[in-house]
Write a protein that holds these residues in place. Sequence first.
Motif, PDB file in Angstrom:
ATOM      1  N   MET A  80      -8.268 -10.766  -1.833  1.00 25.68           N
ATOM      2  CA  MET A  80      -7.973  -9.339  -2.763  1.00 25.68           C
ATOM      3  C   MET A  80      -8.557  -8.228  -2.104  1.00 25.68           C
ATOM      4  O   MET A  80      -7.990  -7.020  -2.113  1.00 25.68           O
ATOM      5  N   GLU A  81      -9.685  -8.287  -1.238  1.00 22.53           N
ATOM      6  CA  GLU A  81     -10.039  -7.123  -0.671  1.00 22.53           C
ATOM      7  C   GLU A  81      -9.101  -6.706   0.497  1.00 22.53           C
ATOM      8  O   GLU A  81      -8.668  -5.136   0.779  1.00 22.53           O
ATOM      9  N   ARG A  82      -8.304  -7.476   1.300  1.00 18.01           N
ATOM     10  CA  ARG A  82      -7.320  -7.259   1.934  1.00 18.01           C
ATOM     11  C   ARG A  82      -5.982  -6.404   1.497  1.00 18.01           C
ATOM     12  O   ARG A  82      -5.676  -5.483   1.905  1.00 18.01           O
ATOM     13  N   LEU A  83      -5.804  -7.094   0.363  1.00 14.52           N
ATOM     14  CA  LEU A  83      -4.822  -6.482  -0.657  1.00 14.52           C
ATOM     15  C   LEU A  83      -5.118  -5.063  -0.940  1.00 14.52           C
ATOM     16  O   LEU A  83      -4.324  -4.007  -0.810  1.00 14.52           O
ATOM     17  N   LYS A  84      -6.337  -4.670  -1.412  1.00 13.63           N
ATOM     18  CA  LYS A  84      -6.734  -3.596  -1.886  1.00 13.63           C
ATOM     19  C   LYS A  84      -6.697  -2.373  -0.858  1.00 13.63           C
ATOM     20  O   LYS A  84      -6.450  -1.332  -0.889  1.00 13.63           O
ATOM     21  N   ARG A  85      -7.102  -2.835   0.480  1.00 19.44           N
ATOM     22  CA  ARG A  85      -6.803  -2.132   1.561  1.00 19.44           C
ATOM     23  C   ARG A  85      -5.679  -1.892   2.193  1.00 19.44           C
ATOM     24  O   ARG A  85      -5.050  -0.808   2.639  1.00 19.44           O
ATOM     25  N   GLU A  86      -4.565  -3.016   2.153  1.00 20.58           N
ATOM     26  CA  GLU A  86      -3.469  -2.907   2.831  1.00 20.58           C
ATOM     27  C   GLU A  86      -2.219  -2.240   1.939  1.00 20.58           C
ATOM     28  O   GLU A  86      -1.366  -1.617   2.364  1.00 20.58           O
ATOM     29  N   VAL A  95      -3.531   1.899  -9.038  1.00 20.73           N
ATOM     30  CA  VAL A  95      -3.936   2.707 -10.163  1.00 20.73           C
ATOM     31  C   VAL A  95      -5.210   2.261 -10.821  1.00 20.73           C
ATOM     32  O   VAL A  95      -5.997   3.007 -11.474  1.00 20.73           O
ATOM     33  N   THR A  96      -5.471   0.986 -10.843  1.00 23.45           N
ATOM     34  CA  THR A  96      -6.703   0.526 -11.405  1.00 23.45           C
ATOM     35  C   THR A  96      -7.342  -0.723 -10.495  1.00 23.45           C
ATOM     36  O   THR A  96      -6.525  -1.225  -9.985  1.00 23.45           O
ATOM     37  N   TYR A  97      -8.591  -0.829 -10.392  1.00 18.93           N
ATOM     38  CA  TYR A  97      -9.143  -1.679  -9.766  1.00 18.93           C
ATOM     39  C   TYR A  97     -10.615  -1.989 -10.287  1.00 18.93           C
ATOM     40  O   TYR A  97     -11.415  -1.096 -10.529  1.00 18.93           O
ATOM     41  N   GLY A  98     -10.953  -3.457 -10.533  1.00 17.53           N
ATOM     42  CA  GLY A  98     -12.330  -3.749 -11.123  1.00 17.53           C
ATOM     43  C   GLY A  98     -12.337  -4.891 -12.117  1.00 17.53           C
ATOM     44  O   GLY A  98     -11.152  -5.260 -12.218  1.00 17.53           O
ATOM     45  N   PRO A  99     -13.265  -5.147 -12.467  1.00 20.23           N
ATOM     46  CA  PRO A  99     -13.530  -6.396 -13.505  1.00 20.23           C
ATOM     47  C   PRO A  99     -12.611  -6.177 -14.621  1.00 20.23           C
ATOM     48  O   PRO A  99     -12.713  -5.043 -15.149  1.00 20.23           O
ATOM     49  N   ILE A 107     -11.274  -9.814 -11.301  1.00 20.28           N
ATOM     50  CA  ILE A 107     -10.964  -8.792 -10.844  1.00 20.28           C
ATOM     51  C   ILE A 107      -9.493  -8.273 -10.796  1.00 20.28           C
ATOM     52  O   ILE A 107      -8.638  -9.420 -10.467  1.00 20.28           O
ATOM     53  N   ASN A 108      -9.148  -7.195 -11.282  1.00 20.19           N
ATOM     54  CA  ASN A 108      -7.716  -6.789 -11.477  1.00 20.19           C
ATOM     55  C   ASN A 108      -7.353  -5.650 -10.666  1.00 20.19           C
ATOM     56  O   ASN A 108      -8.215  -4.747 -10.440  1.00 20.19           O
ATOM     57  N   LEU A 109      -6.140  -5.719 -10.029  1.00 17.86           N
ATOM     58  CA  LEU A 109      -5.966  -4.872  -9.130  1.00 17.86           C
ATOM     59  C   LEU A 109      -4.349  -4.416  -9.784  1.00 17.86           C
ATOM     60  O   LEU A 109      -3.450  -5.275  -9.873  1.00 17.86           O
ATOM     61  N   VAL A 110      -4.155  -3.083 -10.016  1.00 18.59           N
ATOM     62  CA  VAL A 110      -2.801  -2.756 -10.611  1.00 18.59           C
ATOM     63  C   VAL A 110      -2.158  -1.412  -9.504  1.00 18.59           C
ATOM     64  O   VAL A 110      -3.177  -0.691  -9.435  1.00 18.59           O
ATOM     65  N   ALA A 111      -1.078  -1.931  -9.137  1.00 16.69           N
ATOM     66  CA  ALA A 111      -0.649  -0.929  -8.104  1.00 16.69           C
ATOM     67  C   ALA A 111       0.829  -0.631  -8.230  1.00 16.69           C
ATOM     68  O   ALA A 111       1.762  -1.463  -8.870  1.00 16.69           O
ATOM     69  N   ASP A 112       1.381   0.755  -8.145  1.00 16.03           N
ATOM     70  CA  ASP A 112       2.602   1.104  -8.261  1.00 16.03           C
ATOM     71  C   ASP A 112       3.295   1.379  -7.006  1.00 16.03           C
ATOM     72  O   ASP A 112       2.359   2.098  -6.088  1.00 16.03           O
ATOM     73  N   ASN A 113       4.782   1.193  -6.728  1.00 17.07           N
ATOM     74  CA  ASN A 113       5.255   1.696  -5.365  1.00 17.07           C
ATOM     75  C   ASN A 113       6.440   2.378  -5.797  1.00 17.07           C
ATOM     76  O   ASN A 113       7.544   1.825  -6.566  1.00 17.07           O
ATOM     77  N   ASP A 114       6.406   3.589  -6.001  1.00 21.99           N
ATOM     78  CA  ASP A 114       7.448   4.520  -6.367  1.00 21.99           C
ATOM     79  C   ASP A 114       8.737   4.490  -5.504  1.00 21.99           C
ATOM     80  O   ASP A 114       9.863   4.458  -5.998  1.00 21.99           O
ATOM     81  N   ASN A 115       8.758   4.134  -4.327  1.00 19.83           N
ATOM     82  CA  ASN A 115       9.965   3.776  -3.214  1.00 19.83           C
ATOM     83  C   ASN A 115      10.711   2.485  -3.826  1.00 19.83           C
ATOM     84  O   ASN A 115      12.020   2.447  -3.992  1.00 19.83           O
ATOM     85  N   GLU A 116       9.516   1.460  -4.101  1.00 15.92           N
ATOM     86  CA  GLU A 116      10.461   0.152  -4.610  1.00 15.92           C
ATOM     87  C   GLU A 116      10.895   0.095  -6.218  1.00 15.92           C
ATOM     88  O   GLU A 116      11.205  -0.738  -6.704  1.00 15.92           O
TER      89      GLU A 116
END
Length: 153
Positions: A80-86, A95-99, A107-116
Amino acid sequence: MTDNNSDEIPFAGTSNSRDASDAMEKVSSGIYDLIGVKGKASDNRPGVSDCSDKDAKTHFRIFHPWSFYPASASDLDVAMERLKRELPKHGWEIVTYGPDTSKNKNINLVADNDNEKSSVKITQMSKNDPPKLSLMVVSGCYKVPDGEEVERF
């Protein structure tokens, strides 16, 4: 994709359902490569859903739920830490990260990729047996080529 000023789903382009599904599997594969620890991914296939405010015969989104099970439970935090970093190094904006508010405080991580034109929600489920990362990758809204209809699967 989760712009604070708008709930509008971005336009992902023109495609048929199968090609868009293949593209979403490639996005998931790229995320898998970033995990960077030994383990096994579930073999879930993408599916097709509606774009909420568009004609369901001509517009669709792809969703791809899958899980990652690390070889060692202690590697879950590392993954999870690696994903947050990479992820940000590969075009993803976190967009969001935390419990969350569950009793397990996953722990939830939400991320957006405009190119994809895609978004991912990753939930670290440490208390599961076995522990896992639960991932949901979703596309923007596609339009089928003229004269075609959305293929559902």
